[in-house]
Design an enzyme around this catalytic site. Structure first.
Site, PDB file in Angstrom:
ATOM      1  CG  HIS A 121      -8.563   4.176  10.771  1.00  0.00           C
ATOM      2  ND1 HIS A 121      -7.691   4.178   9.705  1.00  0.00           N
ATOM      3  CD2 HIS A 121      -7.901   4.761  11.800  1.00  0.00           C
ATOM      4  CE1 HIS A 121      -6.551   4.747  10.086  1.00  0.00           C
ATOM      5  NE2 HIS A 121      -6.649   5.100  11.346  1.00  0.00           N
ATOM      6  CB  CYS A 150     -31.724   9.040  13.105  1.00  0.00           C
ATOM      7  SG  CYS A 150     -32.307   7.943  14.399  1.00  0.00           S
ATOM      8  CB  CYS A 153     -34.455  10.950  16.899  1.00  0.00           C
ATOM      9  SG  CYS A 153     -32.726  11.171  16.446  1.00  0.00           S
ATOM     10  N   GLY A 190       0.255  -3.463   2.345  1.00  0.00           N
ATOM     11  CA  GLY A 190      -0.603  -2.537   1.595  1.00  0.00           C
ATOM     12  C   GLY A 190      -0.930  -1.246   2.308  1.00  0.00           C
ATOM     13  CB  THR A 191      -0.437   0.469   5.231  1.00  0.00           C
ATOM     14  OG1 THR A 191      -0.475   1.797   5.770  1.00  0.00           O
ATOM     15  CG2 THR A 191       0.633  -0.333   5.935  1.00  0.00           C
ATOM     16  CB  SER A 192       1.076   4.959   2.178  1.00  0.00           C
ATOM     17  OG  SER A 192       0.131   5.563   3.031  1.00  0.00           O
ATOM     18  CG  ASN A 216       3.334  -1.073  -0.403  1.00  0.00           C
ATOM     19  OD1 ASN A 216       3.216  -0.719  -1.574  1.00  0.00           O
ATOM     20  ND2 ASN A 216       2.814  -0.390   0.598  1.00  0.00           N
TER      21      ASN A 216
HETATM   22  P1  NAD Z   1      -2.896   4.421   1.297  1.00  0.00           P
HETATM   23  O1  NAD Z   1      -3.898   4.702   0.244  1.00  0.00           O
HETATM   24  O2  NAD Z   1      -2.199   5.558   1.927  1.00  0.00           O
HETATM   25  O3  NAD Z   1      -1.749   3.461   0.713  1.00  0.00           O
HETATM   26  C1  NAD Z   1      -2.030   2.305  -0.020  1.00  0.00           C
HETATM   27  C2  NAD Z   1      -0.738   1.503  -0.132  1.00  0.00           C
HETATM   28  O4  NAD Z   1      -1.036   0.304  -0.832  1.00  0.00           O
HETATM   29  C3  NAD Z   1       0.383   2.201  -0.938  1.00  0.00           C
HETATM   30  O5  NAD Z   1       1.581   2.163  -0.180  1.00  0.00           O
HETATM   31  C4  NAD Z   1       0.507   1.360  -2.206  1.00  0.00           C
HETATM   32  O6  NAD Z   1       1.826   1.290  -2.696  1.00  0.00           O
HETATM   33  C5  NAD Z   1       0.020   0.014  -1.719  1.00  0.00           C
HETATM   34  N1  NAD Z   1      -0.509  -0.871  -2.768  1.00  0.00           N
HETATM   35  C6  NAD Z   1      -1.013  -0.552  -3.975  1.00  0.00           C
HETATM   36  N2  NAD Z   1      -1.436  -1.652  -4.618  1.00  0.00           N
HETATM   37  C7  NAD Z   1      -1.208  -2.697  -3.782  1.00  0.00           C
HETATM   38  C8  NAD Z   1      -1.432  -4.095  -3.875  1.00  0.00           C
HETATM   39  N3  NAD Z   1      -2.001  -4.651  -4.941  1.00  0.00           N
HETATM   40  N4  NAD Z   1      -1.053  -4.863  -2.826  1.00  0.00           N
HETATM   41  C9  NAD Z   1      -0.485  -4.321  -1.729  1.00  0.00           C
HETATM   42  N5  NAD Z   1      -0.248  -3.000  -1.587  1.00  0.00           N
HETATM   43  C10 NAD Z   1      -0.616  -2.207  -2.601  1.00  0.00           C
HETATM   44  O7  NAD Z   1      -3.610   3.509   2.337  1.00  0.00           O
HETATM   45  P2  NAD Z   1      -3.474   3.427   3.923  1.00  0.00           P
HETATM   46  O8  NAD Z   1      -2.038   3.419   4.305  1.00  0.00           O
HETATM   47  O9  NAD Z   1      -4.337   2.300   4.346  1.00  0.00           O
HETATM   48  O10 NAD Z   1      -4.089   4.796   4.474  1.00  0.00           O
HETATM   49  C11 NAD Z   1      -5.262   5.322   3.959  1.00  0.00           C
HETATM   50  C12 NAD Z   1      -6.393   5.533   4.941  1.00  0.00           C
HETATM   51  O11 NAD Z   1      -7.566   5.457   4.158  1.00  0.00           O
HETATM   52  C13 NAD Z   1      -6.545   4.464   5.977  1.00  0.00           C
HETATM   53  O12 NAD Z   1      -6.628   5.101   7.187  1.00  0.00           O
HETATM   54  C14 NAD Z   1      -7.884   3.759   5.669  1.00  0.00           C
HETATM   55  O13 NAD Z   1      -8.725   3.842   6.801  1.00  0.00           O
HETATM   56  C15 NAD Z   1      -8.552   4.562   4.607  1.00  0.00           C
HETATM   57  N6  NAD Z   1      -9.023   3.815   3.430  1.00  0.00           N
HETATM   58  C16 NAD Z   1      -9.578   2.586   3.569  1.00  0.00           C
HETATM   59  C17 NAD Z   1     -10.015   1.869   2.462  1.00  0.00           C
HETATM   60  C18 NAD Z   1     -10.620   0.505   2.669  1.00  0.00           C
HETATM   61  O14 NAD Z   1     -11.233   0.259   3.697  1.00  0.00           O
HETATM   62  N7  NAD Z   1     -10.439  -0.430   1.727  1.00  0.00           N
HETATM   63  C19 NAD Z   1      -9.869   2.410   1.194  1.00  0.00           C
HETATM   64  C20 NAD Z   1      -9.320   3.695   1.073  1.00  0.00           C
HETATM   65  C21 NAD Z   1      -8.883   4.374   2.204  1.00  0.00           C
HETATM   66 ZN    ZN Z   2     -31.600   9.235  16.260  1.00  0.00          ZN
END
Ligand code: NAD
Ligand code: ZN
Length: 251
Positions: A121, A150, A153, A190-192, A216
């Site tokens: 992303h 910017c 521009c 750590g992703t839903s 997770n």
């Molecule tokens: P999400 O918020 O949907 O899910 C987070 C997941 O992390 C959950 O399943 C939760 O149970 C789990 N979790 C909670 N605590 C944890 C821990 N200590 N260790 C491991 N897992 C843990 O996040 P997602 O699936 O990444 O989707 C959200 C979107 O938001 C992504 O596309 C991302 O680009 C963006 N986002 C990024 C950031 C960042 O860059 N840090 C922060 C917020 C959102």
């Molecule tokens: Zn510009």
């Protein structure tokens, strides 16, 4: 606290595997003080990211989009990698981890020392002009004067992240596809697993014959469907202990 037996089980699977790929999400950075979207304190409590983070909002109502973006930028610019990020960097140095496909936009995998990082992303480390393309580091953006403009521009600027309504950059998509379809172990951390097409990388790995293991504290739609097991703990604690176990065995 995750029982030792589960740490050993995961360490064994890592030891057996020859091509490991990680798919990481916002949960990975919670221990660095960056809230996830959906968790407590997350941006979804204040804003609807699909509205505030939509590319059309940024273009046509930049002041509104930058309310949320400036919150995210402030949080991310001061964040440091946590034990989980460092453990993945160690796993790469040990020759075990081939790549990380990350949904995170915080750049912390790079800061921790990983080299093979696919930012699915994009990232929030720099911003580009939507009219002329002029790029500056995010640290140079004055978050007190919104929306930023910017310096060349005067056009509207956009963080180099993928917004709702935008396509995933084709290079990231192609590379992720290649890594997912050729690994023999995918660690989903750590992703839903609800944001697509990022989450489909786990399906691609599974369909190509890889073992899928989740780290997770909570189950996801992958749990019991394609993941062979889930280690229910925080990524920092679990990954640090797993890497320590691997080092103990090789000592
Ligand atoms: P999400 O918020 O949907 O899910 C987070 C997941 O992390 C959950 O399943 C939760 O149970 C789990 N979790 C909670 N605590 C944890 C821990 N200590 N260790 C491991 N897992 C843990 O996040 P997602 O699936 O990444 O989707 C959200 C979107 O938001 C992504 O596309 C991302 O680009 C963006 N986002 C990024 C950031 C960042 O860059 N840090 C922060 C917020 C959102
Ligand atoms: Zn510009």
């Amino acid at each position: 606290m995750v029982p030792e037996s589960e740490i050993v089980r995961l360490a064994r699977d890592i030891q057996k595997a020859s091509r490991i790929v990680a798919l990481s999400g916002a949960g990975m950075s919670i221990e660095s003080g960056i809230a996830s979207f959906r968790g407590p304190g997350g941006l979804w409590e204040k804003y609807d990211p699909e509205e505030y983070g939509h590319i059309n909002t940024l273009r046509y109502e930049p002041a509104k989009a930058w309310i949320m973006l400036s919150d995210m930028q402030r949080e991310i610019l001061k964040a440091q990698p946590n034990k989980g990020h460092y453990a993945l960097a160690e796993l790469e140095r040990m020759g075990k981890l081939c790549a990380i496909i990350t949904q995170n936009v915080d750049g912390l995998h790079h800061v921790a020392g990983n080299r093979e990082v696919i930012e699915f992303h994009g990232h929030l480390q720099s911003v580009s002009c939507m009219d002329c393309g002029y790029r500056v580091p995010s640290a140079e953006v004055d978050l007190e004067k919104l929306p930023p403009r910017c310096a060349q521009c005067g056009g509207p600027v956009k963080p180099d992240a993928v917004f709702f309504g935008e396509a995933i950059p084709s290079e990231a998509l192609t590379r992720s596809h290649r890594e997912a379809s050729t690994c023999d172990l995918m660690l989903v951390i750590g992703t839903s697993a609800m944001v697509y097409p990022a989450a489909s990388m786990a399906d691609i790995a599974h369909d190509a014959g890889a073992q899928v293991v989740e780290i997770n504290p909570s189950p996801t739609p992958l749990t019991g469907r394609i993941s062979s097991y889930i280690v229910k703990g925080s990524s920092g604690d679990v990954l640090e202990r797993v890497v320590q176990q691997l080092k103990d065995w090789s000592a």
